[in-house]
Enzyme design. Structure first.
Site, PDB file in Angstrom:
ATOM      1  N   GLY A   1     133.796 -80.377 -14.289  1.00  9.26           N
ATOM      2  CA  GLY A   1     134.775 -79.644 -13.495  1.00  9.26           C
ATOM      3  C   GLY A   1     135.904 -80.492 -12.954  1.00  9.26           C
ATOM      4  O   GLY A   1     135.993 -81.686 -13.201  1.00  9.26           O
TER       5      GLY A   1
ATOM      6  N   HIS B   1     132.514 -74.458 -16.944  1.00  6.35           N
ATOM      7  CA  HIS B   1     131.942 -75.550 -16.162  1.00  6.35           C
ATOM      8  C   HIS B   1     130.563 -75.843 -16.734  1.00  6.35           C
ATOM      9  O   HIS B   1     129.734 -74.945 -16.862  1.00  6.35           O
ATOM     10  CB  HIS B   1     131.857 -75.183 -14.680  1.00  6.35           C
ATOM     11  CG  HIS B   1     131.316 -76.290 -13.845  1.00  6.35           C
ATOM     12  ND1 HIS B   1     130.398 -76.072 -12.858  1.00  6.35           N
ATOM     13  CD2 HIS B   1     131.540 -77.628 -13.867  1.00  6.35           C
ATOM     14  CE1 HIS B   1     130.082 -77.229 -12.290  1.00  6.35           C
ATOM     15  NE2 HIS B   1     130.763 -78.185 -12.896  1.00  6.35           N
ATOM     16  N   ASP B   2     130.299 -77.084 -17.082  1.00  8.71           N
ATOM     17  CA  ASP B   2     129.068 -77.429 -17.785  1.00  8.71           C
ATOM     18  C   ASP B   2     127.812 -76.987 -17.038  1.00  8.71           C
ATOM     19  O   ASP B   2     126.848 -76.527 -17.658  1.00  8.71           O
ATOM     20  CB  ASP B   2     129.020 -78.912 -18.144  1.00  8.71           C
ATOM     21  CG  ASP B   2     129.239 -79.858 -16.971  1.00  8.71           C
ATOM     22  OD1 ASP B   2     129.426 -79.397 -15.823  1.00  8.71           O
ATOM     23  OD2 ASP B   2     129.241 -81.077 -17.206  1.00  8.71           O
ATOM     24  N   THR B   3     127.818 -77.063 -15.724  1.00  9.42           N
ATOM     25  CA  THR B   3     126.652 -76.616 -14.960  1.00  9.42           C
ATOM     26  C   THR B   3     126.476 -75.106 -15.079  1.00  9.42           C
ATOM     27  O   THR B   3     125.353 -74.614 -15.251  1.00  9.42           O
ATOM     28  CB  THR B   3     126.776 -77.030 -13.476  1.00  9.42           C
ATOM     29  OG1 THR B   3     126.967 -78.438 -13.418  1.00  9.42           O
ATOM     30  CG2 THR B   3     125.542 -76.633 -12.690  1.00  9.42           C
TER      31      THR B   3
END
Length: 192
Positions: free
Chosen positions: A22, A180-182
């Protein structure tokens, strides 16, 4: 990479989606070119930026709008550092694109902002689920710097002719995943 997928046995690629970390972004100029490589959020330029920003808007007021913990590398604080140290970049930018949105732009030519990636930067009104323009304006950050906000699952479009010239005839749609990777990881968990 797209080329490796095409060389594999399964050449029937249906869609392409991109997620990254992010907060980081690049500026696009009036001609559609990336103005400079994006800074990484661990760059030292934002060390000590929060007291500088809080002179304009106190932490409590930022938090009451965004609901995001304050970290010196949030997009809001990176923009404060840009306005302080490289105002010419902000002034000459047509658009700001977060890293996954920037990569999608390189693939399709379309400029959009995916919601989950924008939510990492302390620029989203948590209650309204839209860009917090009233807050950003207090810092002198222009509304027109931001692209339309879209949700995960949005179809961006096909690969541009330039990309097709490099990878061949790929008919895949480029889609906004939870960028966002999360957020992508949470969505991938097989749970109800």
């Amino acid at each position: 990479s797209i080329s490796k997928c095409i060389l594999s046995d399964d050449k029937n690629i249906k869609s392409i989606g991109i997620d990254t970390w992010g907060v980081d972004y690049g500026f696009i100029d009036k001609n559609g070119a990336l103005m400079a490589n994006p800074y990484h959020y661990r760059d030292a330029r934002t060390v000590g930026i929060q007291p500088y920003a809080f002179k304009t808007v106190p932490f409590e007021d930022i938090y009451s709008v965004t609901g995001i913990q304050t970290m010196n590398f949030n997009t809001l604080y990176q923009l404060c550092a840009d306005l302080r140290d490289r105002k010419y970049m902000v002034d000459n930018a047509k658009k700001l694109l977060f890293v996954p949105d920037l990569l999608n732009y390189f693939l399709t030519g379309e400029m959009l902002t995916e919601y989950t990636i924008a939510s990492t930067g302390a620029i989203i009104d948590a209650k309204e689920r839209k860009i917090a323009f009233d807050l950003l304006n207090k810092f002198g950050i222009r509304n027109d710097l931001f692209c339309d906000l879209v949700m995960p699952g949005n179809r961006i479009g096909k690969l541009s002719s330039q990309i097709l010239g490099e990878v061949g005839n790929v008919k895949a749609d480029v889609v906004n995943v939870a960028a966002h990777d999360t957020a992508s990881a949470v969505i991938a968990v097989p749970a109800k």
